[in-house]
Design an enzyme around this catalytic site. Structure first.
Site, PDB file in Angstrom:
ATOM      1  N   LYS A  97       0.836  -1.202   0.000  1.00  0.00           N
ATOM      2  CA  LYS A  97       0.000   0.000   0.000  1.00  0.00           C
ATOM      3  C   LYS A  97       0.872   1.253   0.000  1.00  0.00           C
ATOM      4  CE  LYS A  97      -4.109  -2.052   2.114  1.00  0.00           C
ATOM      5  NZ  LYS A  97      -4.795  -2.374   3.365  1.00  0.00           N
ATOM      6  N   LYS A 106      -4.090  -9.941  -8.768  1.00  0.00           N
ATOM      7  CA  LYS A 106      -5.359 -10.455  -8.239  1.00  0.00           C
ATOM      8  C   LYS A 106      -6.508  -9.492  -8.535  1.00  0.00           C
ATOM      9  CE  LYS A 106      -5.457  -8.489  -3.704  1.00  0.00           C
ATOM     10  NZ  LYS A 106      -5.788  -8.484  -2.328  1.00  0.00           N
ATOM     11  N   LYS A 160     -10.659  -4.742  -5.426  1.00  0.00           N
ATOM     12  CA  LYS A 160     -11.621  -3.646  -5.453  1.00  0.00           C
ATOM     13  C   LYS A 160     -10.935  -2.297  -5.518  1.00  0.00           C
ATOM     14  CE  LYS A 160     -12.687  -4.034  -0.519  1.00  0.00           C
ATOM     15  NZ  LYS A 160     -13.817  -4.436   0.320  1.00  0.00           N
TER      16      LYS A 160
END
Ligand code: AMP
Ligand code: TRP
Length: 332
Positions: A117, A198, A201
């Site tokens: 992140k 992957k 969202k």
């Protein structure tokens, strides 16, 4: 009787849409465990976790409610599952603090989701850094035995186990060590447009994923335009054919047929025919979710969450008091 049931706990963040990856990797198991009498199941909308990355407060309430609505649409039944909002149970944050005092910063520095992140440009803050500690608190607060999640949560689960063991060593046996429940196939559903990453969202390209409330035509379009390769043989080969392999996995878990069976049937005949079959399998898989979603209204969802928060607070407080007593924060 209830005492002997295994406790299941899992959480979902109210950020972005819930998608096929989460359904096949984790949420399908949420429903299966609820439907099995051997388990006492607890599902939590982890809104405190969602605050660790930038978000719009004006939209947040809506998202929290929509996520709860979607969880109900998955087939989670409030009469058989405890469903609630994390922020409405203050014991989560309190236990996270206690566990934080047992967490070496070196362990947090190794968390790959945190590093990813930050690398992606998400501003680092103490909440983001401590994310896995709060997750451990979620799980331990209910003495959970089993945690259904996708593969990407494995490292966080390992950390929850480690913190439970550290607590028990230092303060005496208090928490059971939780086990992850990760499906053997579909633990990692890949992105449609970029099948080496992957399905996620947080991906800005909505074509990369199938959202659980996508209408059938949108699902068909997305699968039709899924990235494949130029050799038109349907064959499972993650290295050479990541796109086709991902579609084979999706079709296999949604139809219950083996990958071998499917690749035999669709090997020749071209990608068009195969993709149509995958799309129909996904449309059929998600149809009941869409149908239930249409019947749920906001007030009903809010009522379910209020009742859930009350029950969750009562249960959490009992365990939290044991933890307080154990660490020397008992009643005076
Ligand atoms: P998220 O969508 O990131 O909130 O994750 C919700 C749950 O779905 C977690 O248990 C994840 O591990 C799981 N999950 C998310 N994305 C995928 C994916 N692409 N494949 C399999 N499981 C996933
Ligand atoms: N980190 C999890 C995810 O992104 C969400 C989560 C928070 C969770 N607390 C949890 C999952 C406790 C299982 C148990 O998917």
């Amino acid at each position: 009787m209830t005492e002997q049931k295994k406790t299941v706990f899992s959480g979902v963040q109210p950020t972005g849409a819930m998608h096929l990856g989460g359904w096949l990797g984790a949420f399908r198991n949420w429903v299966a465990l609820q439907d099995d009498d051997a388990y006492d199941v607890i599902y939590c909308i982890v809104d405190l976790h969602a605050m660790t990355t930038p978000y719009d407060p004006a939209e947040f309430n809506r998202r929290r409610l929509d996520t709860a609505k979607m969880v109900l649409a998955l087939g989670i039944d409030p009469d058989r599952s405890l469903l609630y909002m994390q922020s409405q149970v203050p014991q989560h944050a309190e236990l996270a603090w206690i566990l934080g005092t047992l967490t070496p910063t070196g362990v947090l520095n190794r968390m790959t989701q945190y590093k990813d992140k930050v690398e992606k440009g998400i501003p680092s803050n103490l909440g983001l850094y401590a994310y896995p500690v709060l997750m451990a608190a979620d799980i331990l607060l209910f003495h959970a035995d089993l945690v259904p999640v996708g593969d990407d949560q494995k490292q966080h689960l390992e950390m929850s186990r480690d913190l439970a063991a550290r607590f028990n060593n230092r303060f005496g046996d208090t928490f059971p060590i939780p086990e992850p429940l990760i499906p053997e196939t579909s633990a990692r559903v890949m992105s449609l447009a970029e099948p080496t990453a992957k399905m996620s969202k947080s991906d800005p390209n909505p074509k990369n994923r199938i959202d659980l409330d996508d209408p059938p035509d949108v699902i068909r379009k997305k699968i039709k335009s899924a990235m494949t390769d130029s050799d038109p043989t349907v064959r499972y080969d993650v290295e050479q054919k990541p796109g086709i392999s991902n579609l084979l996995e999706i079709m296999s878990v949604t139809t219950g047929r083996t990958i071998d069976e499917l690749s035999d049937e669709y090997e020749t005949g071209g990608y068009g025919r195969f993709k149509e079959a995958v799309a129909e399998a996904v449309v059929a898989e998600l149809a009941p979710i869409r149908a239930r979603l249409a019947t749920l209204d906001d007030d009903e969802v809010a009522r379910i969450l209020q009742k859930g928060a009350l029950d969750a607070r009562t249960r959490a407080e009992r365990i939290q008091q044991e933890a307080r007593d154990a660490v020397g924060l008992g009643r005076i």
